[in-house]
Design a protein around this motif. Structure first.
Motif, mmCIF file in Angstrom:
data_model
loop_
_atom_site.group_PDB
_atom_site.id
_atom_site.type_symbol
_atom_site.label_atom_id
_atom_site.label_comp_id
_atom_site.label_asym_id
_atom_site.label_seq_id
_atom_site.Cartn_x
_atom_site.Cartn_y
_atom_site.Cartn_z
ATOM 1 N N UNK A 38 40.917 20.782 -13.330
ATOM 2 C CA UNK A 38 40.960 21.053 -12.071
ATOM 3 C C UNK A 38 40.359 19.897 -11.395
ATOM 4 N N UNK A 39 41.172 19.187 -10.510
ATOM 5 C CA UNK A 39 40.668 17.787 -9.967
ATOM 6 C C UNK A 39 40.450 17.883 -8.631
ATOM 7 N N UNK A 40 39.045 17.867 -8.272
ATOM 8 C CA UNK A 40 38.461 17.993 -7.358
ATOM 9 C C UNK A 40 38.293 16.811 -6.419
ATOM 10 N N UNK A 41 37.133 16.928 -5.506
ATOM 11 C CA UNK A 41 36.852 15.680 -4.887
ATOM 12 C C UNK A 41 36.405 14.521 -5.871
ATOM 13 N N UNK A 42 36.140 13.173 -5.605
ATOM 14 C CA UNK A 42 35.682 11.936 -6.553
ATOM 15 C C UNK A 42 34.317 12.318 -6.390
ATOM 16 N N UNK A 43 33.660 12.711 -5.287
ATOM 17 C CA UNK A 43 32.025 12.874 -5.414
ATOM 18 C C UNK A 43 31.433 14.369 -5.679
ATOM 19 N N UNK A 44 32.501 15.088 -5.954
ATOM 20 C CA UNK A 44 32.040 16.329 -6.495
ATOM 21 C C UNK A 44 31.612 16.658 -7.576
ATOM 22 N N UNK A 45 30.642 17.557 -8.043
ATOM 23 C CA UNK A 45 30.325 18.011 -9.537
ATOM 24 C C UNK A 45 31.344 18.314 -10.404
ATOM 25 N N UNK A 46 30.967 18.197 -11.748
ATOM 26 C CA UNK A 46 32.160 18.584 -12.769
ATOM 27 C C UNK A 46 31.527 19.664 -13.374
ATOM 28 N N UNK A 47 32.262 20.800 -13.616
ATOM 29 C CA UNK A 47 31.677 21.902 -14.149
ATOM 30 C C UNK A 47 32.596 22.207 -15.536
ATOM 31 N N UNK A 48 31.956 22.077 -16.596
ATOM 32 C CA UNK A 48 32.499 22.226 -17.872
ATOM 33 C C UNK A 48 32.719 23.846 -18.135
ATOM 34 N N UNK A 49 33.874 24.554 -18.590
ATOM 35 C CA UNK A 49 33.666 25.941 -19.003
ATOM 36 C C UNK A 49 34.198 25.947 -20.427
ATOM 37 N N UNK A 50 33.579 26.707 -21.439
ATOM 38 C CA UNK A 50 33.747 26.992 -22.613
ATOM 39 C C UNK A 50 34.211 28.466 -22.855
ATOM 40 N N UNK A 51 35.379 28.853 -23.481
ATOM 41 C CA UNK A 51 35.725 30.196 -23.454
ATOM 42 C C UNK A 51 35.354 31.122 -24.714
ATOM 43 N N UNK A 52 35.624 32.101 -24.629
ATOM 44 C CA UNK A 52 35.521 33.220 -25.741
ATOM 45 C C UNK A 52 36.324 33.192 -26.927
ATOM 46 N N UNK A 53 35.842 34.268 -27.655
ATOM 47 C CA UNK A 53 36.679 34.218 -28.998
ATOM 48 C C UNK A 53 38.223 34.449 -28.636
ATOM 49 N N UNK A 54 38.936 33.826 -29.410
ATOM 50 C CA UNK A 54 40.633 34.413 -29.344
ATOM 51 C C UNK A 54 41.037 34.255 -27.791
ATOM 52 N N UNK A 55 40.432 32.969 -27.084
ATOM 53 C CA UNK A 55 40.843 32.916 -25.718
ATOM 54 C C UNK A 55 41.051 31.515 -25.512
ATOM 55 N N UNK A 56 41.219 30.941 -24.024
ATOM 56 C CA UNK A 56 41.664 29.600 -23.751
ATOM 57 C C UNK A 56 41.288 29.361 -22.602
ATOM 58 N N UNK A 57 41.885 28.404 -22.081
ATOM 59 C CA UNK A 57 41.613 28.034 -20.592
ATOM 60 C C UNK A 57 42.682 28.835 -19.697
ATOM 61 N N UNK A 58 43.504 29.768 -20.232
ATOM 62 C CA UNK A 58 44.258 30.672 -19.774
ATOM 63 C C UNK A 58 43.904 32.093 -19.486
ATOM 64 N N UNK A 59 42.704 32.228 -20.133
ATOM 65 C CA UNK A 59 41.928 33.675 -20.051
ATOM 66 C C UNK A 59 41.639 33.967 -18.527
ATOM 67 N N UNK A 60 41.519 35.176 -18.578
ATOM 68 C CA UNK A 60 41.620 35.830 -17.049
ATOM 69 C C UNK A 60 40.401 35.245 -16.236
#
Length: 321
Positions: A52-74
């Motif tokens: 998800x692309x935000x502002x160039x000066x904004x923080x970056x948040x990494x998200x790590x999903x759960x078992x049998x999920x993905x970036x498409x998880x709810x």
């Protein structure tokens, strides 16, 4: 500054089982537009990172999903939408073989793979050295993140981190899932894992004893047949013991929010309470929420509470070293 540790589920969703099952299947969840990158790992494998692309000066948040999920998880979609509204950047990491991308080597991901997460965080730090960086892990991804944080202490390139419903004691979680009232979840995970094994079996026929994998009737039998031997552990019990983040919670050096719900039917809350924790770790155990449910609002409910609470925690550490 930490967000309030208070969540109340709707009256029409009265218990942890309902919250856990309602959130991924029936609650309202956004459908964010990702920008996908394919990263090549140090061992010549690959994984997908959805941005998800935000502002160039904004923080970056990494998200790590759960078992049998993905970036498409709810929860991932709700988090991505919330990041987008705020103008922050999100790196939603799909573990190897997840997110619709087959990996290239005869291995998968697992609950203790802190080495993989260490490389991911080092890559983000190298690419974005001047950005503030945060990380959140959900369920299995939360255990991996916490294990990494404890192992690396003050060396982690993060301002703050958070874990949601993390199974920090994998043995206790496996025993909890074996209780009659919780076996529906164990059966779901086992069925999903077995279904994903077909892709590995066709590409890597020597990777595992596929007959033993097919015959597995419990998560322990599956981990004995696949997870442990493929990833270098003696057996399932050794894997659970060595992969659990609980023993290293006391070594975490960065501000970390440990969010859990008392009515989680998958991860027993006592296993979260019992481990010694570093002063930098702030536990938040809500009465309600289920396992990564946290549904709120009028019927059929939405998923904003968890995403907004995570971002509020990170926002409270924007200006604190």
């Amino acid at each position: 500054m930490n967000p309030p540790c208070a969540f109340r589920s709707p009256r029409w969703l009265p218990n942890g089982h309902g919250e856990t099952l309602w959130a991924p299947f029936l609650a309202r969840a956004p459908r964010p537009q990702y920008r996908r990158e394919i990263w090549t790992t140090p061992d010549a494998d690959r994984l997908a990172v959805d941005w998800i692309d935000g502002r160039a000066d904004a923080p970056i948040v990494a998200l790590f999903h759960g078992l049998a999920s993905s970036s498409r998880g709810h929860y991932a979609r709700a988090f991505a939408e919330c990041l987008g509204r705020r103008g922050w950047n999100g790196a939603l990491v799909n573990f190897r073989g997840c997110g619709g991308l087959d990996n290239l080597r005869p291995r998968a991901y697992h609950a203790g793979d802190s080495a993989e997460l260490r490389w991911i965080m080092a890559t983000l730090a190298e690419r974005f050295p001047d950005r503030i960086r945060f990380a959140a892990g959900v369920s299995l991804g939360g255990n991996v993140l916490l294990k990494y944080l404890g192992e690396d202490g003050a060396a982690v390139p993060l301002r703050a981190a958070a874990a949601v419903c993390a199974p920090i004691d994998l043995t206790a979680t496996a025993m909890h899932l074996d209780a009659p009232q919780n076996r529906i979840y164990a059966a779901f995970f086992l069925r999903t894992l077995k279904a994903s094994m077909g892709r590995y079996r066709r590409r890597f026929p020597q990777m595992a004893d596929w007959q033993a994998v097919r015959k597995a009737r419990s998560l322990r039998e599956f981990d004995d047949a696949f997870t442990a031997p493929v990833h270098g552990f003696a057996d399932a019990l050794s894997f659970w013991r060595e992969a659990s983040a609980g023993p290293v919670l006391q070594d975490i050096a960065v501000p970390t929010w440990l969010l859990h719900s008392a009515n989680d039917p998958i991860v027993p809350v006592d296993s979260v309470r019992s481990w010694p924790k570093s002063p930098t770790v702030t536990p938040c155990i809500t009465d309600h929420g289920g396992h990564v449910g946290y549904v709120s609002g009028t019927f059929p409910g939405h998923l904003r509470w968890l995403a907004e609470s995570l971002i509020a925690f990170f926002a409270g550490h924007l200006h604190h070293e």
